[in-house]
Scaffold this motif. Structure first.
Motif, PDB file in Angstrom:
ATOM      1  N   GLY A 129       0.815  -1.211   0.000  1.00 16.65           N
ATOM      2  CA  GLY A 129       0.000   0.000   0.000  1.00 16.65           C
ATOM      3  C   GLY A 129       0.848   1.259   0.000  1.00 16.65           C
ATOM      4  O   GLY A 129       0.578   2.211  -0.736  1.00 16.65           O
ATOM      5  N   ILE A 145       3.888   1.605  -1.127  1.00 17.76           N
ATOM      6  CA  ILE A 145       4.568   1.744  -2.427  1.00 17.76           C
ATOM      7  C   ILE A 145       3.601   2.334  -3.455  1.00 17.76           C
ATOM      8  O   ILE A 145       3.932   3.292  -4.160  1.00 17.76           O
ATOM      9  N   VAL A 146       2.386   1.780  -3.519  1.00 23.50           N
ATOM     10  CA  VAL A 146       1.404   2.292  -4.482  1.00 23.50           C
ATOM     11  C   VAL A 146       1.099   3.758  -4.195  1.00 23.50           C
ATOM     12  O   VAL A 146       1.091   4.601  -5.103  1.00 23.50           O
ATOM     13  N   ALA A 147       0.875   4.088  -2.913  1.00 24.56           N
ATOM     14  CA  ALA A 147       0.534   5.467  -2.564  1.00 24.56           C
ATOM     15  C   ALA A 147       1.662   6.426  -2.927  1.00 24.56           C
ATOM     16  O   ALA A 147       1.419   7.580  -3.267  1.00 24.56           O
ATOM     17  N   THR A 192      -5.520  -0.293  -2.521  1.00 27.31           N
ATOM     18  CA  THR A 192      -4.973   1.051  -2.333  1.00 27.31           C
ATOM     19  C   THR A 192      -5.168   1.882  -3.597  1.00 27.31           C
ATOM     20  O   THR A 192      -5.611   3.032  -3.546  1.00 27.31           O
ATOM     21  N   LEU A 230      -7.590   5.237  -3.796  1.00 29.04           N
ATOM     22  CA  LEU A 230      -6.786   6.468  -3.721  1.00 29.04           C
ATOM     23  C   LEU A 230      -7.569   7.755  -3.998  1.00 29.04           C
ATOM     24  O   LEU A 230      -7.474   8.705  -3.223  1.00 29.04           O
ATOM     25  N   VAL A 288      -4.003   3.289   2.308  1.00 26.63           N
ATOM     26  CA  VAL A 288      -3.045   2.315   2.821  1.00 26.63           C
ATOM     27  C   VAL A 288      -3.678   1.495   3.944  1.00 26.63           C
ATOM     28  O   VAL A 288      -3.490   0.280   4.046  1.00 26.63           O
TER      29      VAL A 288
END
Lengths: 100, 219
Positions: free
Chosen positions: A48, A50-52, B192, B196, B205
């Protein structure tokens, strides 16, 4: 509410969230199921984060850091040392920013 | 007793060693925070926020609300939401803490928590403290430097802000050699990604982390 109370409340709240688990669960025996959930929490949180970090949230478009992450994956699969991996990731992101 | 002290300091040293590659990237993030925060909060308040809150994501979230003209209370909520992941992470840490002060859980930050994980749900708490010491010093020093030095905001042109996600990749890859962890990580990444744009920063997250309940299903 002024800025000082913001800082104090944010600091105290952040600390409290870190301490709630240790304060309330210190005597909990870890069974096989809880252990399975805990060991899966780490890959879930990391994926999560890393994606964010790769994605510009509102537009859901990849930003220059995505190039760094992809280069890091390749370098790690080629067994590059950690410091080299991190430097390559920074260089790739800097390069994409310079070009675009 | 003596033996215990030795092992403790070895673990702490291992944490310092594992954490040191994070020093420069942490300081860089702190620099960019300071550059963004100083015009809004003033120099002293900016540095004291880093000293007291010590949370990049939380501080940026609160600052974002203030910069957009939002209320102070809204800024607090934004910062706390983004840090809500520390709740489940602290719970995961709890079984590894008996025999020591609960205050060592104050050293819980993302990278250190991952570094301290030994597999099978156990954590080496001294290692976590060691890795956090590096990041705390870098965080406060970076913020102070960002307030004092002119034009430091150019460091991001070097791509140093990619170092932190790259470090998370380095921590994640050895984990996902096991099938169930790979599935969990992929599911968390998708959740995620999907959430977003829909929810406030930090929450994706947290929602993605719920993928770990797969642990209940699979065994």
């Amino acid at each position: 509410m002024n800025v000082w109370s913001l800082i104090v409340v944010l600091a105290a709240g952040t600390l409290l969230m870190k301490l709630v688990g240790p304060l309330t669960m210190s005597r909990v025996r870890v069974g096989a199921r809880l252990e399975a959930v805990i060991s899966l929490l780490l890959p879930a949180v990391l994926a999560g984060l890393i994606v964010a970090a790769m994605v510009d949230g509102a537009a859901r478009s990849l930003d220059a850091r995505a190039a760094g992450v992809i280069v890091a994956v390749v370098a790690l699969l080629l067994r590059a040392p950690l410091l080299v991996v991190l430097l390559l990731a920074a260089a790739a992101t800097g390069l994409v920013r310079a070009v675009l | 007793m003596r033996l215990r002290l030795w092992t403790a300091s070895d673990s702490l040293r291992a944490g310092l060693t594992a954490g040191w590659p994070l020093g420069v990237p942490t300081a860089t993030v702190a620099l960019s925070f300071a550059v963004a925060a100083e015009p809004v909060l003033g120099p002293v308040t900016t540095v004291l926020m880093s000293v007291l809150v010590f949370s990049g994501a939380g501080q940026f979230a609160a600052l974002g609300v203030l910069t957009a003209g939002g209320a102070t209370a809204t800024a607090v909520v934004a910062g706390l939401l983004i840090n809500a992941r520390f709740l489940p992470m602290g719970m995961a840490l709890a079984p590894s803490l008996p025999g020591r002060s609960v205050w060592s859980a104050a050293a819980l930050v993302d990278a250190s928590w991952a570094i301290a994980h030994q597999g099978n749900g156990r954590f080496d708490v001294d290692r976590m403290v060691g890795a956090t010491i590096i990041q705390y010093v870098a965080w406060v020093a970076g913020t102070a430097a960002g307030v004092v030095l002119p034009e430091v905001d150019r460091v991001n042109a070097l791509g140093l802000d990619a170092v932190l996600p790259a470090f998370y990749v380095a921590l994640l890859l050895p984990e996902v050699r096991e099938g169930d962890k790979l599935v969990t990580a992929a599911l968390a990444a998708v959740i995620t990604w999907v959430t977003l744009p829909a929810v406030p920063p930090g929450v994706p997250v947290l929602v993605g982390a719920c993928a770990c309940v797969l642990g209940l299903v699979r065994r």
